[in-house]
Design a protein around this motif. Structure first.
Motif, PDB file in Angstrom:
ATOM      1  N   PRO A 169       0.911  -1.168   0.059  1.00 41.75           N
ATOM      2  CA  PRO A 169      -0.069  -0.177  -0.101  1.00 41.75           C
ATOM      3  C   PRO A 169       0.764   1.150   0.114  1.00 41.75           C
ATOM      4  N   ASP A 170       1.905   1.456   0.706  1.00 40.14           N
ATOM      5  CA  ASP A 170       2.792   2.284   0.731  1.00 40.14           C
ATOM      6  C   ASP A 170       3.389   2.873  -0.807  1.00 40.14           C
ATOM      7  N   TYR A 171       4.123   1.780  -1.333  1.00 39.68           N
ATOM      8  CA  TYR A 171       4.487   1.865  -2.911  1.00 39.68           C
ATOM      9  C   TYR A 171       3.438   2.547  -3.582  1.00 39.68           C
ATOM     10  N   LEU A 172       2.229   1.869  -3.507  1.00 38.09           N
ATOM     11  CA  LEU A 172       0.933   2.235  -4.210  1.00 38.09           C
ATOM     12  C   LEU A 172       0.671   3.855  -4.253  1.00 38.09           C
ATOM     13  N   ALA A 173       0.812   4.057  -2.916  1.00 36.11           N
ATOM     14  CA  ALA A 173       0.441   5.534  -2.493  1.00 36.11           C
ATOM     15  C   ALA A 173       1.225   6.321  -3.078  1.00 36.11           C
ATOM     16  N   ARG A 174       2.632   6.097  -3.407  1.00 39.40           N
ATOM     17  CA  ARG A 174       3.673   6.818  -3.863  1.00 39.40           C
ATOM     18  C   ARG A 174       3.561   7.160  -5.241  1.00 39.40           C
ATOM     19  N   HIS A 175       3.452   5.649  -5.919  1.00 36.22           N
ATOM     20  CA  HIS A 175       3.718   5.503  -7.482  1.00 36.22           C
ATOM     21  C   HIS A 175       2.302   5.328  -8.113  1.00 36.22           C
ATOM     22  N   GLY A 176       1.301   5.287  -7.543  1.00 35.29           N
ATOM     23  CA  GLY A 176      -0.047   4.808  -8.339  1.00 35.29           C
ATOM     24  C   GLY A 176      -0.180   3.552  -8.442  1.00 35.29           C
ATOM     25  N   THR A 177      -1.472   3.116  -8.878  1.00 37.30           N
ATOM     26  CA  THR A 177      -1.999   1.715  -8.959  1.00 37.30           C
ATOM     27  C   THR A 177      -2.219   1.602 -10.493  1.00 37.30           C
ATOM     28  N   PRO A 178      -1.353   0.731 -10.988  1.00 38.59           N
ATOM     29  CA  PRO A 178      -1.690   0.247 -12.664  1.00 38.59           C
ATOM     30  C   PRO A 178      -2.899  -0.331 -12.919  1.00 38.59           C
ATOM     31  N   ARG A 179      -3.461  -0.101 -13.841  1.00 37.23           N
ATOM     32  CA  ARG A 179      -4.780  -0.625 -14.282  1.00 37.23           C
ATOM     33  C   ARG A 179      -4.576  -1.539 -15.485  1.00 37.23           C
ATOM     34  N   HIS A 180      -3.487  -1.568 -16.140  1.00 37.43           N
ATOM     35  CA  HIS A 180      -3.261  -2.386 -17.449  1.00 37.43           C
ATOM     36  C   HIS A 180      -1.826  -2.505 -17.607  1.00 37.43           C
ATOM     37  N   PRO A 181      -1.360  -3.622 -18.020  1.00 38.57           N
ATOM     38  CA  PRO A 181       0.169  -3.975 -18.194  1.00 38.57           C
ATOM     39  C   PRO A 181       0.974  -2.848 -19.026  1.00 38.57           C
ATOM     40  N   SER A 182       0.367  -2.225 -19.719  1.00 38.31           N
ATOM     41  CA  SER A 182       1.023  -1.117 -20.552  1.00 38.31           C
ATOM     42  C   SER A 182       1.465   0.013 -19.484  1.00 38.31           C
ATOM     43  N   GLN A 183       0.794   0.095 -18.369  1.00 35.16           N
ATOM     44  CA  GLN A 183       1.275   1.358 -17.467  1.00 35.16           C
ATOM     45  C   GLN A 183       2.499   0.916 -16.577  1.00 35.16           C
ATOM     46  N   LEU A 184       3.220  -0.262 -16.862  1.00 30.54           N
ATOM     47  CA  LEU A 184       4.014  -0.868 -15.767  1.00 30.54           C
ATOM     48  C   LEU A 184       5.395  -0.278 -16.032  1.00 30.54           C
ATOM     49  N   SER A 185       5.337   0.326 -17.196  1.00 30.08           N
ATOM     50  CA  SER A 185       6.599   0.823 -17.524  1.00 30.08           C
ATOM     51  C   SER A 185       7.133   1.958 -16.644  1.00 30.08           C
ATOM     52  N   ARG A 186       6.083   2.615 -15.863  1.00 33.32           N
ATOM     53  CA  ARG A 186       6.387   3.690 -14.862  1.00 33.32           C
ATOM     54  C   ARG A 186       6.703   3.517 -13.421  1.00 33.32           C
ATOM     55  N   HIS A 187       6.981   1.968 -13.441  1.00 32.65           N
ATOM     56  CA  HIS A 187       6.671   1.148 -11.924  1.00 32.65           C
ATOM     57  C   HIS A 187       8.354   0.771 -11.690  1.00 32.65           C
ATOM     58  N   SER A 188       8.763   0.477 -10.506  1.00 31.23           N
ATOM     59  CA  SER A 188       9.903  -0.227 -10.016  1.00 31.23           C
ATOM     60  C   SER A 188       9.624  -1.620 -10.035  1.00 31.23           C
ATOM     61  N   PHE A 189      10.540  -2.491  -9.889  1.00 32.57           N
ATOM     62  CA  PHE A 189      10.311  -3.892  -9.839  1.00 32.57           C
ATOM     63  C   PHE A 189      11.485  -4.743  -8.899  1.00 32.57           C
ATOM     64  N   VAL A 190      10.956  -5.730  -8.336  1.00 34.80           N
ATOM     65  CA  VAL A 190      11.862  -6.591  -7.518  1.00 34.80           C
ATOM     66  C   VAL A 190      11.807  -7.841  -8.446  1.00 34.80           C
ATOM     67  N   VAL A 191      12.863  -8.233  -9.052  1.00 38.01           N
ATOM     68  CA  VAL A 191      12.704  -9.398 -10.166  1.00 38.01           C
ATOM     69  C   VAL A 191      13.485 -10.550  -9.540  1.00 38.01           C
ATOM     70  N   PHE A 192      13.006 -11.711 -10.090  1.00 41.42           N
ATOM     71  CA  PHE A 192      13.629 -12.965  -9.760  1.00 41.42           C
ATOM     72  C   PHE A 192      14.658 -13.313 -10.512  1.00 41.42           C
ATOM     73  N   ARG A 193      15.873 -13.646 -10.052  1.00 40.69           N
ATOM     74  CA  ARG A 193      16.911 -14.267 -10.913  1.00 40.69           C
ATOM     75  C   ARG A 193      16.920 -15.615 -10.756  1.00 40.69           C
ATOM     76  N   ARG A 194      16.699 -16.383 -11.887  1.00 42.06           N
ATOM     77  CA  ARG A 194      16.636 -17.901 -11.963  1.00 42.06           C
ATOM     78  C   ARG A 194      18.175 -18.460 -11.643  1.00 42.06           C
ATOM     79  N   PRO A 195      18.037 -19.434 -10.377  1.00 44.16           N
ATOM     80  CA  PRO A 195      19.273 -20.131 -10.107  1.00 44.16           C
ATOM     81  C   PRO A 195      20.010 -20.739 -10.946  1.00 44.16           C
ATOM     82  N   THR A 196      19.549 -21.447 -11.956  1.00 44.11           N
ATOM     83  CA  THR A 196      20.064 -22.225 -12.934  1.00 44.11           C
ATOM     84  C   THR A 196      20.994 -21.538 -13.830  1.00 44.11           C
ATOM     85  N   SER A 197      20.161 -20.457 -14.506  1.00 42.67           N
ATOM     86  CA  SER A 197      20.949 -19.638 -15.533  1.00 42.67           C
ATOM     87  C   SER A 197      21.267 -18.292 -15.185  1.00 42.67           C
ATOM     88  N   GLY A 198      20.978 -17.836 -14.039  1.00 41.17           N
ATOM     89  CA  GLY A 198      21.323 -16.427 -13.546  1.00 41.17           C
ATOM     90  C   GLY A 198      20.656 -15.275 -14.247  1.00 41.17           C
TER      91      GLY A 198
END
Length: 297
Positions: A169-198
């Protein structure tokens, strides 16, 4: 009979990669187990283990022999159950490999209940996100979250893995709530690194009837799902993880699911086991317990 005892000692050492643990299971001194292994190696004319002060590993010849011994020992276990009239009573050591977070949040509670209901049952749980071979590794079963292709293995689907996009909720209050995947370019992400390939795992969405992968720049790269959840709860960015990883956080309101109508198709969660063996009662009760779990959303 002496030859069988040597093979039995070998199989226990191979299973645990430990002379001491094998000795405890067989009620023998570790030195006695080592002597039996030595006699078997001389008899076969091959070396079965690489031994160091820190670890015991199988040689290539040992791997071949262990694969054969494990099937025989599994069948003997089940025959002993049948001969004792206890085919329905689970006992012995249940050896299972499960993905780390799914194991902690879903499988461990099931196993804890089974151990309470079956006093003769013990469990060796190996938490790992690396793929394993139940036959090669001497396991009763493993859980895989993917379609299956190995014809040597029997399987049963025990659930579905749904991916959920979440933010605090804190992040969304600061950056807004996306309504469509096309709006995700304005957001920050925590991304998973695959253990096998890196490599980073892309975000996946169902858009206009087909799956699309997005590769947003990350603010944080993490190789552990629970670490991703912790980062998102602290407002570091949006995450896309299996829904079972965030069920508690969603219920508590520390995370909010976003774009649920754009979830990609779920992946099957399968319990797999060697298909060419008799099924011991300890495995049967696990299959029944996992299959009875409610479907996760």
């Amino acid at each position: 009979m002496s030859g069988f005892i040597q093979y039995l000692a070998f199989a226990h050492v191979a299973r645990h990669r430990s002379f001491a643990q094998a000795g405890r299971e067989l009620a023998l001194a570790a030195s006695t187990v080592a002597k039996r292994i030595g006699r078997l190696e001389r008899q076969l004319g091959v070396r079965l283990f690489h031994r160091t002060t820190r670890q015991v590993t199988l040689t290539s010849d040992g791997e071949v022999l262990y694969a054969r011994c494990e099937k025989l020992l599994a069948d003997i276990d089940e025959l002993e159950n049948l001969a004792g009239g206890a085919a329905g009573e689970a006992r012995g050591e249940l050896r299972i490999n499960v993905p780390i977070t799914y194991g902690k949040r879903v499988v461990i509670p099931v196993l804890a209940d089974l151990l309470q209901r079956h006093p003769g049952l013990t469990a060796d749980v190996r938490l790992s996100d690396q793929l394993c071979d139940p036959i090669r590794d001497g396991l009763d079963a493993a859980i895989r979250i993917m379609p299956l292709a190995d014809s040597r293995l029997a399987s049963r689907r025990i659930g579905w893995q749904h991916l959920a996009l979440c933010g605090s909720p804190d992040y969304l209050a600061r950056h807004g709530t996306p309504r469509h995947p096309s709006q995700l370019s304005r957001h920050s992400f925590v991304v998973f690194r695959r253990p096998t390939s890196g490599r980073e795992r892309p975000l996946q969405f169902a858009i206009a009837g087909r799956q699309e992968d997005l590769h947003p720049p990350y603010r944080m790269l993490v190789d552990d799902g629970e670490g991703m959840v912790a980062a998102a709860c602290h407002g570091s960015g949006l995450i896309q993880v299996p829904s079972y990883m965030v069920s508690r956080e969603l219920a508590a309101g520390t995370l909010v699911e976003l774009l649920p109508s754009f979830r990609p198709p779920p992946l099957p969660i399968n319990l797999i086991w060697p298909g060419n063996r008799l099924m011991p009662a300890r495995l049967r009760v696990l299959i029944d317990a996992l299959a009875a779990l409610p479907e996760t959303a």
